[in-house]
Design an enzyme around this catalytic site. Structure first.
Site, short mmCIF file in Angstrom:
data_model
loop_
_atom_site.label_atom_id
_atom_site.label_comp_id
_atom_site.label_asym_id
_atom_site.label_seq_id
_atom_site.Cartn_x
_atom_site.Cartn_y
_atom_site.Cartn_z
N ALA A 188 -2.19 -0.15 -4.14
CA ALA A 188 -1.54 0.69 -3.14
C ALA A 188 -1.91 0.22 -1.74
O ALA A 188 -3.00 -0.31 -1.52
CB ALA A 188 -1.97 2.14 -3.32
N ASP A 189 -0.99 0.38 -0.79
CA ASP A 189 -1.39 0.21 0.61
C ASP A 189 -1.62 1.60 1.20
O ASP A 189 -1.44 2.61 0.50
CB ASP A 189 -0.35 -0.61 1.40
CG ASP A 189 1.00 0.07 1.51
OD1 ASP A 189 1.09 1.30 1.33
OD2 ASP A 189 2.00 -0.64 1.79
N SER A 190 -2.04 1.64 2.46
CA SER A 190 -2.44 2.95 3.02
C SER A 190 -1.26 3.92 3.06
O SER A 190 -1.44 5.13 2.87
CB SER A 190 -3.04 2.75 4.41
OG SER A 190 -2.14 2.04 5.23
#
Lengths: 77, 245
Positions: free
Chosen positions: A35-37
């Protein structure tokens, strides 16, 4: 596995496009599940809708792993 | 091209010359529009003129709670919010040495902070939909500066920086964030200028004419369309060649 954990796992699998067996208790959304932020923000939004709860920003920041999410939601709902 | 059928658009400052024309143009392309502004009467007149697919949502953009509530009201009225046009703006022109805190704050609050709040409020639905268009109306003076407008120029330049940052954050979600920077456009705001001021400004415009609200509206329609899907973080200058940046 509890109903809450199943529902959280379903959201994580759908949103991040990961294999279900990768979503383990200590799996970090960012480090282990790719996941990214912004994904983490979207996951929190999805949890809020699925469980009809509100997750404040400071609490959202503490939700790093699948286990964190399940624990928070169990306590909140 | 530029068909907006089925899309829902919120336009702030729709009671003004440019905002009203933007709403008209989006509506003409098939969009459902929510007209927001401080003065309700002109919004009602415009909505009546547009007929179907037009909603009136008065809002005081200097009131943070009212601003935060506006995207939700738009979704309630239209069933969605796909296109956000932050057009509303105020001026409190004065020489810098006479600039009061209030003059500064009022302009920043309405022109910049309200736009941030509306973007934030609109994003959740756009993120879920994996589609969204945000168009922020800035100004040529946000790039060039203008004596007597330090507060306005700061807010408009701020919009550009904010838009570029947001554009990068949400680009992968099918949401674009762009600015349209009008030059010298015929509106109530420019009517306040003296003939001498107008002549001076027109002397600096290679096309030697003022732009019209329709010129701005056309740029907004483009950036709101599916066809502009690969354009983000851009500022489209519509100024008759006044500043080529």
């Amino acid at each position: 596995m509890s109903d809450i954990a199943d529902r959280v796992k379903k959201i994580v699998v759908e949103h991040l496009g990961v294999e279900e067996d990768k979503v383990t208790e200590n799996a970090s959304f960012i480090d282990d599940l790719g996941a990214d932020s912004l994904d983490t923000v979207e996951l929190v939004m999805a949890f809020e809708e699925e469980f009809g709860i509100e997750i404040p920003d400071d609490a959202a920041e503490t939700i790093q792993t699948f286990g964190d999410a399940v624990k928070f939601i169990q306590e909140a709902s | 091209m530029f068909d907006l059928s089925g899309k829902c658009a919120l336009v702030t400052g729709a009671s003004g010359g440019i905002g009203g024309e933007i709403a008209r143009a989006l509506h003409a392309q098939g969009a459902t529009v929510a007209l927001s502004g401080t003065r309700e009467d002109p919004l009602k007149v415009l909505a009546a003129d547009l007929g179907e697919r037009a909603h009136v949502l008065p809002c005081d953009l200097s009131d943070p709670a009212a601003v935060d509530a506006l995207p939700g009201r738009a979704v309630e009225a239209m069933g969605g919010l796909d296109i956000l046009v932050n057009n509303a703006g105020i001026t409190r022109d004065t020489l810098f040495m006479r600039l009061k805190d209030d003059d500064w704050q009022a302009v920043i609050d309405v022109n910049l902070t309200a736009a941030m709040r509306l973007c934030r409020g609109a994003l959740r639905g756009m993120m879920k939909a994996r589609w969204g268009r945000i168009v922020n109306i800035t100004s040529v003076v946000g790039t060039t500066g203008n004596p007597g407008q330090a507060n306005y120029c700061a807010a408009k330049a701020g919009l550009v920086g904010m838009s570029k940052s947001l554009a990068q954050e949400v680009a992968a979600r099918g949401i674009t964030v762009n600015c349209v920077a009008p030059g010298f456009i015929e509106t109530a705001m420019t009517d306040k200028l003296t003939e001498e001021q107008k002549a001076g400004i027109l002397g600096a415009v290679p096309m030697a004419a003022m732009g019209t609200p329709a010129d701005i509206a056309a740029a907004v329609v483009y950036l709101a369309s599916a066809e502009a899907g690969y354009v983000t973080g851009a500022t489209l200058h519509v100024n008759g060649g006044m500043a080529m940046v």
